[in-house]
Design a protein around this motif. Structure first.
Motif, PDB file in Angstrom:
ATOM      1  N   UNK A   1       0.838  -1.240  -0.061  1.00 12.28           N
ATOM      2  CA  UNK A   1       0.113  -0.087  -0.123  1.00 12.28           C
ATOM      3  C   UNK A   1       0.849   1.330  -0.060  1.00 12.28           C
ATOM      4  N   UNK A   2       1.987   1.254   0.587  1.00 12.21           N
ATOM      5  CA  UNK A   2       2.867   2.468   0.927  1.00 12.21           C
ATOM      6  C   UNK A   2       3.517   2.572  -0.370  1.00 12.21           C
ATOM      7  N   UNK A   3       3.824   1.483  -1.346  1.00  6.14           N
ATOM      8  CA  UNK A   3       4.494   1.459  -2.558  1.00  6.14           C
ATOM      9  C   UNK A   3       3.797   2.053  -3.647  1.00  6.14           C
ATOM     10  N   UNK A   4       2.456   1.443  -3.463  1.00  3.81           N
ATOM     11  CA  UNK A   4       1.519   2.137  -4.537  1.00  3.81           C
ATOM     12  C   UNK A   4       1.244   3.541  -4.408  1.00  3.81           C
ATOM     13  N   UNK A   5       1.107   4.002  -3.235  1.00  7.91           N
ATOM     14  CA  UNK A   5       0.817   5.298  -2.979  1.00  7.91           C
ATOM     15  C   UNK A   5       1.965   6.217  -3.221  1.00  7.91           C
ATOM     16  N   UNK A   6       3.293   5.754  -3.117  1.00  4.88           N
ATOM     17  CA  UNK A   6       4.226   6.663  -3.082  1.00  4.88           C
ATOM     18  C   UNK A   6       4.752   6.636  -4.379  1.00  4.88           C
ATOM     19  N   UNK A   7       4.839   5.464  -4.916  1.00  3.98           N
ATOM     20  CA  UNK A   7       5.553   5.349  -6.411  1.00  3.98           C
ATOM     21  C   UNK A   7       4.391   5.462  -7.650  1.00  3.98           C
ATOM     22  N   UNK A   8       3.360   5.044  -7.291  1.00  4.45           N
ATOM     23  CA  UNK A   8       2.409   4.868  -8.248  1.00  4.45           C
ATOM     24  C   UNK A   8       1.041   5.728  -8.289  1.00  4.45           C
ATOM     25  N   UNK A   9       1.152   6.626  -7.283  1.00  8.26           N
ATOM     26  CA  UNK A   9      -0.136   7.571  -7.166  1.00  8.26           C
ATOM     27  C   UNK A   9      -1.286   6.933  -6.615  1.00  8.26           C
ATOM     28  N   UNK A  10      -1.497   5.897  -6.277  1.00 11.36           N
ATOM     29  CA  UNK A  10      -2.577   5.217  -5.856  1.00 11.36           C
ATOM     30  C   UNK A  10      -3.015   5.275  -4.391  1.00 11.36           C
ATOM     31  N   UNK A  11      -4.100   5.749  -4.120  1.00 15.03           N
ATOM     32  CA  UNK A  11      -4.409   5.831  -2.434  1.00 15.03           C
ATOM     33  C   UNK A  11      -5.274   4.787  -2.310  1.00 15.03           C
ATOM     34  N   UNK A  12      -4.481   3.767  -1.937  1.00 17.65           N
ATOM     35  CA  UNK A  12      -5.396   2.661  -1.320  1.00 17.65           C
ATOM     36  C   UNK A  12      -4.769   2.175   0.251  1.00 17.65           C
ATOM     37  N   UNK A  13      -5.439   1.260   0.617  1.00 17.66           N
ATOM     38  CA  UNK A  13      -5.162   0.826   1.945  1.00 17.66           C
ATOM     39  C   UNK A  13      -4.797  -0.704   1.865  1.00 17.66           C
ATOM     40  N   UNK A  14      -4.290  -1.149   3.054  1.00 18.34           N
ATOM     41  CA  UNK A  14      -4.142  -2.535   3.219  1.00 18.34           C
ATOM     42  C   UNK A  14      -5.289  -3.508   2.722  1.00 18.34           C
ATOM     43  N   UNK A  15      -6.510  -2.793   3.318  1.00 17.88           N
ATOM     44  CA  UNK A  15      -7.762  -3.700   3.097  1.00 17.88           C
ATOM     45  C   UNK A  15      -8.091  -3.824   1.656  1.00 17.88           C
ATOM     46  N   UNK A  16      -7.531  -2.809   0.963  1.00 17.39           N
ATOM     47  CA  UNK A  16      -7.891  -2.960  -0.636  1.00 17.39           C
ATOM     48  C   UNK A  16      -6.921  -3.701  -1.510  1.00 17.39           C
ATOM     49  N   UNK A  17      -5.628  -4.827  -0.686  1.00 18.94           N
ATOM     50  CA  UNK A  17      -5.119  -5.334  -1.501  1.00 18.94           C
ATOM     51  C   UNK A  17      -5.095  -6.660  -1.111  1.00 18.94           C
TER      52      UNK A  17
END
Length: 489
Positions: A177-193
């Motif tokens: 979730x941290x990687x997707x947010x910081x590197x790929x602009x995706x605002x998602x949580x661990x519950x969405x993975x």
């Protein structure tokens, strides 16, 4: 301090007329929507200026202004960080409108209410060649072994009995979730993975959840054969959408939507498989708008996001406005090796729950030790370090491959040097001249006929250079020329 991921920024669609205003608003928006979390470290002003192609003074002024407003804080000899206590002001009306209309689009499609459970769960086994496989010789095995040992010791000291979460370990899902947010602009949580055993399992699960009664799955004219096999095994018919030099033909997709019922589209927008073309932003936004208008899912296969060479990667579909229906499927196999067998699905939390229920029936959970090992490597920054090192190797091999094709074949073949990925798409139509060709002498090359049933004779080949050093690239291309040049005589 080694950061686990290098935070990316995208200014093209940011509100504001000047670079200063665009960067200022981008940072505020990312802080407000949680993409930049309190306490996280920002890039240095010099580094960010070079990445964005702006004057360093512009970045310094933006940092100073945001620090004065309370959004940022500077720590001597440490860097610039997002403030732990954020202000309750600072957003202009235009920025608030942007957030309300784009980043927080209401989900009115009802896609998650139509989850489907009754489908065939046997997937045909398809062989794969070296069409973009990473080089296992680049894997830091000693680091991997040390991390496995450390993780096993930690688990021995703090044993947890029973099975874990079928979505995957909390540690890895939070790291992703941290990687997707910081590197790929995706605002998602661990519950969405949800963690899966490679992207193919993610593709299969996503199509198993969808309902074939809602319509066909659209695939690109040239597409990934195992994905199409997964769709067919789950009861779907497929419709092919044309490709051009920019990727998916949006006008043809509109024609399909006007005449057929469509449940989903499967697409590889970052580096189209097999042609390697990157779908431009205008087409991405048009595809998302059509998805919302016609209520179909988008299965986004982002199989090699890490390996983009010339510019910053374009943000994935899942990070853009109107992305409610996007199921983002990724893989960590390209980072290390296909043997690692770790991928993930990022989507609406209800869809993720349904995927976890399907996993309960066939696998119960993944490999807890490997998932914790990968999380440790991500959090320590070692994954990012390895990606940066491997990217340089692969970029050099891409350039060398282009050089060798020109040296061996001259003007008898043509190609565009791909902006990323581990393979190159070569036009061999001049050599083949419409003649059927059943096979190639090397596993490093795959004919275009493999990716489509519509071609009687191949027009292109996909050459995988990722797993080859320079000597092996030369040998493979020269070996390939023996057949192709003889065929042209």
């Amino acid at each position: 301090m080694l950061r686990p991921w290098e935070t990316q920024f995208w200014l093209d669609n940011s509100p504001g007329k000047t670079l200063h205003t665009k960067l200022l608003n981008t940072l505020i928006i990312d802080i407000k929507n949680g993409r930049l979390s309190p306490g996280s470290m920002l890039p240095g002003s010099r580094s960010l200026a070079e990445k964005l192609g702006v004057n360093r003074k512009t970045v310094q002024q933006v940092y100073e202004e945001l620090e004065a407003q309370g959004w940022l804080t500077t720590r001597p000899r440490s860097g610039t960080f997002i403030s732990e206590t954020l202000p309750e002001y600072g957003l202009s009306n235009s920025v608030k409108e942007l957030l309300n209309n784009a980043n927080k689009t209401e989900n009115t499609t009802g896609l998650v209410d139509d989850l489907y459970q009754d489908a065939v769960n046997i997937q045909p086994q398809l062989s794969s060649n070296n069409d973009g496989t990473p080089d296992s010789r680049l894997i830091p095995y000693e680091l991997l072994a040390r991390t496995y040992r450390k993780t096993c010791i930690e688990m021995h000291r703090h044993p947890i009995s029973g099975y874990g979460d079928p979505r995957g370990t909390t540690e890895l899902r939070e790291s992703l979730a941290k990687m997707l947010s910081e590197d790929r602009f995706m605002n998602c949580s661990a519950e969405q993975i949800c963690i899966v055993r490679g992207s193919q399992m993610g593709i299969y699960l996503a199509s198993k959840i969808l309902d074939p009664k809602k319509g066909a799955i659209v695939v690109e004219q040239l597409s990934y054969p195992p994905a199409q096999a997964a769709f067919e095994s789950n009861g779907f018919s497929t419709i092919k959408c044309r490709l051009d030099h920019q990727g998916l033909d949006i006008d043809h997709l509109r024609e399909i939507l006007a005449s057929d019922s469509v449940a989903a589209i499967y697409i590889t927008p970052h580096h189209q498989y097999p042609t390697t073309v990157s779908l431009p932003m205008e087409r991405r936004l048009a595809l998302l708008a059509l998805s919302k208008e016609h209520n179909f899912a988008i299965l986004e296969d982002d199989y090699d996001h890490e390996f983009h060479y010339q510019t910053n990667p374009i943000p994935p579909l899942a990070s853009l406005p109107n992305s409610d229906n996007v199921v983002h499927i990724g893989s960590m196999s390209k980072v290390f090796s296909p043997d690692l067998r770790l991928g993930y699905i990022a989507a609406d939390s209800l869809l993720i729950e349904q995927a976890a229920r399907e996993i309960m029936l066939i696998d119960r959970q993944g490999n807890t030790i490997t998932e914790r090992v990968l999380s440790n490597l991500m959090e320590s920054g070692e994954i990012k370090r390895h990606i940066r090192k491997a990217r340089k190797y692969y970029e050099g091999r891409r350039n060398y491959t282009a050089q060798e094709f020109k040296r061996v074949f001259g003007d008898q073949v043509s190609f565009d040097i791909p902006t990323g990925g581990l393979a190159i798409w070569v036009d061999i139509s001049q050599l083949i001249n419409g003649r059927p060709l059943d096979d190639l002498p090397s596993n490093d090359s795959m004919l275009s006929t493999l990716f489509s049933t519509d071609q009687a004779a191949p027009t292109h080949l996909r050459f995988g250079f990722g797993a080859l050093n320079e000597a092996e690239i030369t040998h493979s291309i020269e070996h390939l020329s023996q057949l192709l040049l003889e065929t042209s005589d």
